[in-house]
Design an enzyme around this catalytic site. Structure first.
Site, PDB file in Angstrom:
ATOM      1  N   SER A 199       0.863  -1.184   0.000  1.00 14.83           N
ATOM      2  CA  SER A 199       0.000   0.000   0.000  1.00 14.83           C
ATOM      3  C   SER A 199       0.896   1.230   0.000  1.00 14.83           C
ATOM      4  CB  SER A 199      -0.835  -0.019   1.285  1.00 14.83           C
ATOM      5  OG  SER A 199      -1.474   1.212   1.494  1.00 14.83           O
ATOM      6  N   TYR A 212      -1.719  -0.732  10.640  1.00 16.92           N
ATOM      7  CA  TYR A 212      -1.881  -1.076   9.216  1.00 16.92           C
ATOM      8  C   TYR A 212      -0.593  -0.765   8.451  1.00 16.92           C
ATOM      9  CZ  TYR A 212      -3.836  -1.069   4.450  1.00 16.92           C
ATOM     10  OH  TYR A 212      -4.080  -1.315   3.118  1.00 16.92           O
TER      11      TYR A 212
HETATM   12  N1  LIG Z   1      -8.687   0.078  -1.037  1.00 15.66           N
HETATM   13  C1  LIG Z   1      -7.597   0.778  -0.845  1.00 15.66           C
HETATM   14  O1  LIG Z   1      -7.638   2.030  -0.789  1.00 15.66           O
HETATM   15  C2  LIG Z   1      -6.265   0.090  -0.687  1.00 15.66           C
HETATM   16  C3  LIG Z   1      -5.107   0.881  -0.756  1.00 15.66           C
HETATM   17  C4  LIG Z   1      -3.877   0.259  -0.595  1.00 15.66           C
HETATM   18  C5  LIG Z   1      -3.801  -1.097  -0.408  1.00 15.66           C
HETATM   19  N2  LIG Z   1      -4.933  -1.856  -0.341  1.00 15.66           N
HETATM   20  C6  LIG Z   1      -4.786  -3.288  -0.097  1.00 15.66           C
HETATM   21  O2  LIG Z   1      -5.305  -3.979  -1.216  1.00 15.66           O
HETATM   22  C7  LIG Z   1      -5.888  -5.212  -0.799  1.00 15.66           C
HETATM   23  C8  LIG Z   1      -7.325  -5.301  -1.292  1.00 15.66           C
HETATM   24  O3  LIG Z   1      -8.018  -4.178  -0.802  1.00 15.66           O
HETATM   25  P1  LIG Z   1      -9.542  -3.902  -1.190  1.00 15.66           P
HETATM   26  O4  LIG Z   1      -9.759  -2.458  -0.969  1.00 15.66           O
HETATM   27  O5  LIG Z   1      -9.831  -4.493  -2.494  1.00 15.66           O
HETATM   28  O6  LIG Z   1     -10.254  -4.704  -0.019  1.00 15.66           O
HETATM   29  P2  LIG Z   1     -11.801  -5.151   0.095  1.00 15.66           P
HETATM   30  O7  LIG Z   1     -12.190  -4.961   1.516  1.00 15.66           O
HETATM   31  O8  LIG Z   1     -12.637  -4.525  -0.953  1.00 15.66           O
HETATM   32  O9  LIG Z   1     -11.721  -6.725  -0.218  1.00 15.66           O
HETATM   33  C9  LIG Z   1     -10.935  -7.558   0.592  1.00 15.66           C
HETATM   34  C10 LIG Z   1     -11.398  -8.983   0.392  1.00 15.66           C
HETATM   35  O10 LIG Z   1     -10.566  -9.802   1.234  1.00 15.66           O
HETATM   36  C11 LIG Z   1     -11.407 -10.759   1.879  1.00 15.66           C
HETATM   37  N3  LIG Z   1     -10.796 -11.191   3.145  1.00 15.66           N
HETATM   38  C12 LIG Z   1     -10.691 -10.482   4.294  1.00 15.66           C
HETATM   39  N4  LIG Z   1     -10.149 -11.233   5.242  1.00 15.66           N
HETATM   40  C13 LIG Z   1      -9.877 -12.442   4.692  1.00 15.66           C
HETATM   41  C14 LIG Z   1      -9.325 -13.641   5.189  1.00 15.66           C
HETATM   42  N5  LIG Z   1      -8.941 -13.751   6.466  1.00 15.66           N
HETATM   43  N6  LIG Z   1      -9.187 -14.707   4.340  1.00 15.66           N
HETATM   44  C15 LIG Z   1      -9.590 -14.607   3.050  1.00 15.66           C
HETATM   45  N7  LIG Z   1     -10.157 -13.495   2.542  1.00 15.66           N
HETATM   46  C16 LIG Z   1     -10.299 -12.426   3.348  1.00 15.66           C
HETATM   47  C17 LIG Z   1     -12.716 -10.013   2.119  1.00 15.66           C
HETATM   48  O11 LIG Z   1     -13.787 -10.914   2.342  1.00 15.66           O
HETATM   49  C18 LIG Z   1     -12.843  -9.220   0.832  1.00 15.66           C
HETATM   50  O12 LIG Z   1     -13.541  -9.942  -0.158  1.00 15.66           O
HETATM   51  C19 LIG Z   1      -5.751  -5.242   0.718  1.00 15.66           C
HETATM   52  O13 LIG Z   1      -4.611  -5.980   1.066  1.00 15.66           O
HETATM   53  C20 LIG Z   1      -5.570  -3.794   1.083  1.00 15.66           C
HETATM   54  O14 LIG Z   1      -4.877  -3.637   2.287  1.00 15.66           O
HETATM   55  C21 LIG Z   1      -6.169  -1.283  -0.492  1.00 15.66           C
END
Ligand SMILES: NC(=O)c1ccc[n+]([C@@H]2O[C@H](COP(=O)([O-])OP(=O)(O)OC[C@H]3O[C@@H](n4cnc5c(N)ncnc54)[C@H](O)[C@@H]3O)[C@@H](O)[C@H]2O)c1
Length: 325
Positions: A199, A212
């Protein structure tokens, strides 16, 4: 060229002409090593610089198995849909059966190939067991995307022990269990790609995201460390590692983004983020931010004194507000 060694004889002064010859040989080897290093060093700098301006080839993923954790929502879901549209066979893992099944359904409706499995990546035994089943059912997994993650957002002292532990379990340990499950076969075959979602919180320290940020710096650290481990084990390694640093993406994970200049710094659509991640993987990039220029900002920021960078940060006033309000 072999490494230089200084013989005991020459150190304790009891060297005969054989010892002196050995010393001369060692110095010659050292000088040759230094000359080779300097040449290769500058060639690789020029090569990498030129690559910045040349379109990189994109690997064909058609027919390949891509396993994505957290495929039920957000970027995981978008990546699953887009990999499938490129002809890949997508293995969707998520803790949420309903949303994961929906992703698989949408891929199939669009004419793609996908298989859904419920898995909580926190549980190492479950990960290992399911990985064995997936290998048995489908064979080699060409591309592993460590995407599942959570992001509670409030001050450090407001984080409960339980949510802090869970965040490290999912965002860090879950990734390591996936690697321990799928990396051995990649090493054995000397092929495969691993993508990990860090991230911008793995590039910069951000308020309300202390634990985080720790998890996302950890992702950056383990990927960088793994790259070295694989390279030293096999200098001809064909296993490609790609660490992704997304900025704020419009998936709902980032609940209260704050922007002073929304036209300059705004939420990125999850479709665009997924496309950018897939492109980085197909181009074999070791690191990529979404948007791409963020990584260069971070690199430039590192050579600027912290005090000056903080002035810029305060001016931009772009953060994530607490979710406790
Ligand atoms: N959205 C953002 O702004 C952002 C920015 C930087 C990094 N990220 C990273 O990108 C990745 C995806 O983010 P997103 O925004 O698409 O998240 P999201 O919340 O939209 O989706 C995450 C998915 O992971 C699944 N999940 C959660 N815990 C789990 C577990 N223990 N086992 C299996 N599945 C599990 C959830 O059910 C969900 O479907 C994450 O690692 C997040 O930290 C997101």
């Amino acid at each position: 060229m072999s490494r230089t060694t200084v013989s005991n004889n020459s150190r304790d002064g009891s060297a005969g002409s054989g010892g002196q010859n050995n010393d001369i040989y060692n110095y010659v080897v050292l000088i040759v090593d230094i000359v080779v290093l300097v040449i290769k060093f500058w060639v690789s700098i020029v090569e990498e610089f030129v690559k910045l301006f040349v379109a990189r080839a994109e690997a064909n993923v058609s027919g390949q198995f891509v396993l994505i954790t957290g495929a039920g929502h957000g970027m995981g879901k978008e990546m699953a849909l887009q990999y499938a549209s490129l002809g890949a066979k997508v293995i969707c893992w998520d803790v949420n059966e309903q949303t994961n099944t929906q992703t698989v359904k949408e891929i199939k409706q669009a004419g793609g190939t996908a298989f859904g499995y419920v898995c909580n990546v926190v549980k190492r035994e479950d990960v290992m067991e399911l990985a064995a089943k997936v290998r048995k059912d489908h064979g080699f997994i060409n591309i592993l995307v460590n995407n599942a993650g959570i992001m509670p957002c409030h001050t450090l002292l407001e984080h409960t022990e339980q949510e802090t532990r869970l965040m490290y379990d999912i965002n860090v340990l879950g990734n390591l269990w996936m690697l321990q499950a799928f990396l051995p076969e990649m090493i054995e075959r000397n092929e495969g790609s691993i993508v990990a979602l860090s991230s911008c919180a793995g590039l910069f320290g951000l308020p309300n995201l202390v634990p985080y940020c720790g998890t996302k710096f950890a992702v950056r650290g383990y990927m960088s460390s793994l790259a070295e481990e694989l390279r030293l084990k096999n200098p001809q390694t064909n296993i490609k590692l790609t660490t992704i640093y997304p900025y704020m993406i419009d998936t709902g994970l980032c609940k209260n983004p704050r922007f002073r200049f929304p036209s300059l710094l705004k939420l990125v659509a999850s479709k665009d983020a997924a496309a950018s991640i897939i492109l980085a993987q197909r181009q074999g990039l070791e690191e990529a931010s979404v948007p791409r220029h963020f990584l260069y900002v971070e690199k430039a920021g590192r050579i600027i004194p912290k005090k000056a960078m903080r002035l810029v940060n305060d001016f931009l006033d772009t953060y994530v507000d607490t979710d406790k309000k």
